[in-house]
Design an enzyme around this catalytic site. Structure first.
Site, PDB file in Angstrom:
ATOM      1  N   GLU A   1      41.640  54.570 -98.946  1.00  0.00           N
ATOM      2  CA  GLU A   1      42.727  55.489 -98.634  1.00  0.00           C
ATOM      3  C   GLU A   1      42.587  56.742 -99.474  1.00  0.00           C
ATOM      4  O   GLU A   1      42.086  56.673-100.597  1.00  0.00           O
ATOM      5  CB  GLU A   1      44.087  54.847 -99.007  1.00  0.00           C
TER       6      GLU A   1
ATOM      7  N   LYS B   1      46.725  44.425 -95.150  1.00  0.00           N
ATOM      8  CA  LYS B   1      47.130  45.827 -95.158  1.00  0.00           C
ATOM      9  C   LYS B   1      46.454  46.637 -94.050  1.00  0.00           C
ATOM     10  O   LYS B   1      47.068  47.527 -93.478  1.00  0.00           O
ATOM     11  CB  LYS B   1      46.814  46.454 -96.508  1.00  0.00           C
TER      12      LYS B   1
ATOM     13  N   HIS C   1      50.657  50.318-111.232  1.00  0.00           N
ATOM     14  CA  HIS C   1      51.007  50.094-109.836  1.00  0.00           C
ATOM     15  C   HIS C   1      51.947  48.902-109.649  1.00  0.00           C
ATOM     16  O   HIS C   1      52.022  48.319-108.577  1.00  0.00           O
ATOM     17  CB  HIS C   1      49.766  49.915-108.962  1.00  0.00           C
TER      18      HIS C   1
ATOM     19  N   ARG D   1      58.527  39.033 -96.853  1.00  0.00           N
ATOM     20  CA  ARG D   1      59.263  38.058 -97.681  1.00  0.00           C
ATOM     21  C   ARG D   1      60.432  38.779 -98.320  1.00  0.00           C
ATOM     22  O   ARG D   1      60.563  39.987 -98.180  1.00  0.00           O
ATOM     23  CB  ARG D   1      58.341  37.537 -98.789  1.00  0.00           C
TER      24      ARG D   1
END
Ligand code: ADP
Length: 451
Positions: free
Chosen positions: A200, A116, A235, A292
């Protein structure tokens, strides 16, 4: 074109790939573990090859056994599905080095976007907005606290190698950050053998909107519009739809263009998804690329009429995309409900076991992707998804009505499923009005205020 494809996955997605191959006139061999022995979908492939005992590490994640199966089958390509080895660039490399084609992106692109923090760096270069954060990995709690002070609490600690919501912790103050930092590292180390984390800003009740991408090996990349996946628990997605309700056309265009820019910057080909979070003012921020095919790909197939799995196979075989961006038209409204073998009333505890009654909905506007038949036993070893229920209608209101009807028709006995929760969701005014965000399920059904 390929003669024979090895399907290196199980369950619903294995069957989906077998079907796409059959439609293209390609033979299939499918791998299975001892836990899936005798599963009815295996008989729909031309051949099924046992690759080991139930634990994934000894079967669906075991690279030498999968390569051996491809050799035994005489396959010329391997489709990894989703989950398991699908985003493992080392696997893609070994597949290609062993003389098979990997039906997915190049291992270089997978490397580039697989982490990420690396993906965020590419996004920045491609002038794609990202969530404010630490811009790189964090070495210590002190460093994390320094960044948190800069962007302001609450913050989200994220595993660079993360997936499926693992290795993620919200921290509302410095105390939570110190604890969350260590917890996230430990969880990521255990799940991904990589404990690196970054930080973040934690966005306030964002929406999750993602863009489907498709590229060929000749440098062509197109987007297939967006999916709204805001309905999540812990999530993890539960309901996905396209178009995203209330998304202004200008924002949609900018977001789709940004996704294509990012894909081009990573020299990406095959299918992929660029995920964004959207704040209350419709500012979008890139969070990650899924290199993917995704669970929710049929939503896009319904609104574009393009079979994504067939496209994956064709571009992997070297074909050029048979259409340009202008040819792709978004039509109608599609919604997907994930039917999982779990008990929403008991904190989504997995509910494996024998399915004694299984009656699948049908009729106009309904598509059900599943490997399950009556009498199927859900193994406890793997992911809990047993079916994807999709509807497609000209408008969102009609799609919601069809979904309510389809959920009523869907009868499952013997195990607990997410069907009752979906029924509640589709009868909730806020959802019907399209006013949802990633915290909606938790706020409305799991931890409602005052209860
Ligand atoms: P994973 O790869 O584990 O699925 P993602 O980065 O895709 O993790 O994030 C999954 C979900 O977590 C998002 O859809 C969103 O609900 C939530 N999330 C991620 N980043 C943030 C953020 N910065 N602020 C608020 N929520 C976030």
């Amino acid at each position: 074109m390929f003669q024979r494809v090895l399907v290196a996955n199980r369950g619903e997605i294995a069957l989906r790939v077998i079907r796409a191959c059959r439609d293209l006139g390609i033979e299939t061999a499918v791998v299975y573990s001892e836990a899936d022995r005798g599963a009815p979908y295996l008989a729909l492939a031309d051949r099924a090859i046992c690759i080991g005992p139930p634990p994934s590490a000894d079967s669906y994640l075991n690279i030498p056994r999968i390569i051996a199966a491809a050799e035994i089958a005489g396959a010329d390509a391997i489709h990894p599905g989703f989950g398991f080895l699908s985003e493992n660039s080392r696997f893609a490399h070994i597949v290609r080095e062993s003389g098979f084609e990997f039906i997915g992106p190049s291992e270089q692109s997978m490397e580039a976007v697989g982490n990420k923090d690396k993906a965020k760096a590419i996004a920045k270069k491609a002038k794609v907005p990202t969530v404010p954060g630490s811009d790189g990995l964090l070495g210590s709690v002190e460093e994390a606290i320094r960044f948190a002070r800069q962007v302001g609490f609450p913050v989200l600690i994220k595993a660079a190698a993360g997936g499926g919501g693992r290795g993620m912790r919200v921290a509302r103050d410095e105390g939570e950050l110190a604890k969350g930092f260590e917890d996230a590292k430990r969880e990521a180390e255990a799940a991904f053998k990589d404990g690196s984390v970054f930080l973040e800003k934690y966005l306030d009740q964002p929406r999750h909107v993602e863009v489907q991408l498709l590229g060929d090996k000749h440098g062509n990349v197109v987007h297939l519009f967006e999916r709204d996946c805001s309905l999540q628990r812990r999530h993890q997605k539960l309901v996905e739809e396209s178009p995203s309700p209330h998304l202004p056309d200008k924002v949609r265009r900018e977001m789709c263009d940004a996704a294509v820019r990012l894909a081009k910057a990573a020299e990406y080909y095959n299918a992929g998804t660029c995920e964004f979070l959207l704040d209350k003012d419709n500012n979008f921020y890139f969070i990650e690329v899924n290199a993917r095919i995704q669970v929710e790909h049929p939503v896009t197939e319904l609104v574009t009429g393009i079979d994504l799995i067939r496209q994956q196979i064709r571009v992997a075989a070297g074909e050029k995309l048979g259409f340009s961006q202008r040819d792709i038209v978004h039509r109608g409204s599609a919604i997907e409900c994930r039917i999982n073998a779990e008990d929403p009333a008991k904190d989504f505890r997995p509910s494996a076991g024998l399915i004694t009654k299984w009656q699948v909905p049908g009729g106009p506007g309904v598509r059900v992707d599943t490997h399950v038949v009556p009498g199927y036993r859900v193994p406890s070893n793997y992911d809990s998804m047993v079916a994807k229920l999709l509807v497609f209608q000209p408008t969102r209101a009609e799609a919601i009505a069809t979904m309510r009807r389809a959920l009523r028709e869907f009868v499952v006995e013997g195990i607990q499923t997410t069907i009752p929760l979906h029924q509640q969701i589709f009868n909730t005014q806020a959802f019907v009005e399209g006013k949802v965000d990633t915290t909606f399920i938790e706020r409305t059904f799991l931890h409602p205020k005052g209860k």
